[in-house]
Design an enzyme around this catalytic site. Structure first.
Site, mmCIF file in Angstrom:
data_model
loop_
_atom_site.group_PDB
_atom_site.id
_atom_site.type_symbol
_atom_site.label_atom_id
_atom_site.label_comp_id
_atom_site.label_asym_id
_atom_site.label_seq_id
_atom_site.Cartn_x
_atom_site.Cartn_y
_atom_site.Cartn_z
ATOM 1 N N SER A 1 29.199 47.177 33.871
ATOM 2 C CA SER A 1 30.356 46.460 34.428
ATOM 3 C C SER A 1 31.530 46.347 33.458
ATOM 4 O O SER A 1 32.200 45.314 33.396
ATOM 5 C CB SER A 1 29.934 45.078 34.940
ATOM 6 N N GLY B 1 26.537 47.880 37.496
ATOM 7 C CA GLY B 1 27.000 47.828 38.880
ATOM 8 C C GLY B 1 26.994 46.418 39.449
ATOM 9 O O GLY B 1 27.101 46.220 40.660
ATOM 10 N N ASN C 1 30.730 57.856 33.756
ATOM 11 C CA ASN C 1 29.511 58.256 34.477
ATOM 12 C C ASN C 1 29.803 58.111 35.970
ATOM 13 O O ASN C 1 29.760 57.017 36.516
ATOM 14 C CB ASN C 1 28.357 57.341 34.052
ATOM 15 N N GLU D 1 22.674 49.495 27.714
ATOM 16 C CA GLU D 1 23.088 49.130 29.065
ATOM 17 C C GLU D 1 22.078 48.139 29.644
ATOM 18 O O GLU D 1 21.038 48.557 30.196
ATOM 19 C CB GLU D 1 23.129 50.362 29.961
HETATM 20 P P1 PGA Z 1 28.793 50.254 35.858
HETATM 21 O O1 PGA Z 1 27.735 51.368 35.434
HETATM 22 O O2 PGA Z 1 29.989 50.412 34.961
HETATM 23 O O3 PGA Z 1 29.107 50.559 37.307
HETATM 24 O O4 PGA Z 1 28.138 48.932 35.675
HETATM 25 C C1 PGA Z 1 27.515 51.701 34.089
HETATM 26 C C2 PGA Z 1 26.438 52.726 33.989
HETATM 27 O O5 PGA Z 1 25.492 52.669 34.802
HETATM 28 O O6 PGA Z 1 26.482 53.622 33.136
#
Ligand code: PGA
Length: 243
Positions: free
Chosen positions: A203, A166, A8, A160
């Protein structure tokens, strides 16, 4: 079933870096034993489609509108995505729920529209930090599944936890095992006839991917930040490749 590793890119990817990233994924894809899905921003879909054409890696988008067409300035329909060679579409990501006021019913309508256009929806659910602290994570996610997945849902679900997106800190293997076990039970109850792969997102990085992907009921990962670095993304994909 092969694990699914979906990238993504969110609102990242001007032409040159998008091309470099898509080329790296295309070149590595044949040697990897997992399904790869690349979800660039709308503006790079056509270019990434051309790069991935003929490769085992698939193209995904990050959202679509619930209507087939009409007065929706700035929106993109599922059929428009399908015409661009898109096969998957992420729906109900927490950033859309938070930043664009999408509620479960919106997500449900979008999933219906995506399926009607022949796309495979990747629907995201997950609890906030406050909901987890209050011990409401299972109830929250159970209700989100019930509200966001239309009858006859055929697609992918991504768990998630909002607090892990993030954030640099993923959920622990124990948290993921608990939630994925719970969610698989909900899916079996609500959709007894469907095989719905369940991804973890939040993450996921090269150094935790192996442990996360080994958790029971984890069928793959939805990767944000680490998907913008070809080396990191491909390391996660290798962790999903059986030895
Ligand atoms: P991240 O995002 O890997 O940066 O935590 C995952 C997502 O929002 O699909």
């Amino acid at each position: 079933m092969r694990q699914i590793i979906a990238a993504n890119w969110k609102m990242n990817g001007l032409a040159a870096p998008a091309q470099a990233l898509a080329t790296a994924v295309r070149d590595a894809a044949p040697s990897l034993g997992c399904e790869l899905i690349v979800c660039p921003p709308f503006t790079q879909l056509a270019a990434v489609e051309a790069t991935l054409r003929g490769s085992p890696a698939s193209l995904g988008a990050q959202d679509c509108h619930q209507a087939a067409s009409g007065p929706h300035t700035g929106d993109i329909s599922a059929a428009m995505l399908a015409e661009c060679g898109v096969r998957y579409v992420i729906l109900g990501h927490s950033e859309r729920r938070l930043n664009h006021g999408e509620i479960d019913e919106t997500v449900r309508q979008k999933a219906k529209a995506a399926m009607a256009a022949g796309l495979v929806p990747i629907v995201c659910v997950g609890e906030s930090e406050d909901q987890r602290a209050a011990g409401e994570h299972q109830d929250t996610v159970g209700w989100m599944i019930e509200g966001s997945l239309p009858e006859g849902f055929r697609g992918i679900l991504a768990y998630e936890p909002v607090w892990a997106i993030g954030a640099g800190r993923s959920a622990t293997a124990g948290d993921i095992a608990e939630m994925h076990g719970f969610i698989q039970g909900e899916l079996a109850r609500q959709f007894p006839d469907a095989a719905i792969p369940l991804l973890y997102g939040g993450s996921v990085k090269p150094d935790n991917a192996g442990a996360i992907l080994a958790v029971p009921h984890v069928d793959g990962a939805l990767v944000g930040g680490s998907s913008l670095d070809a080396e990191a993304f491909l390391a996660i994909a290798r962790a999903a490749t059986p030895a």
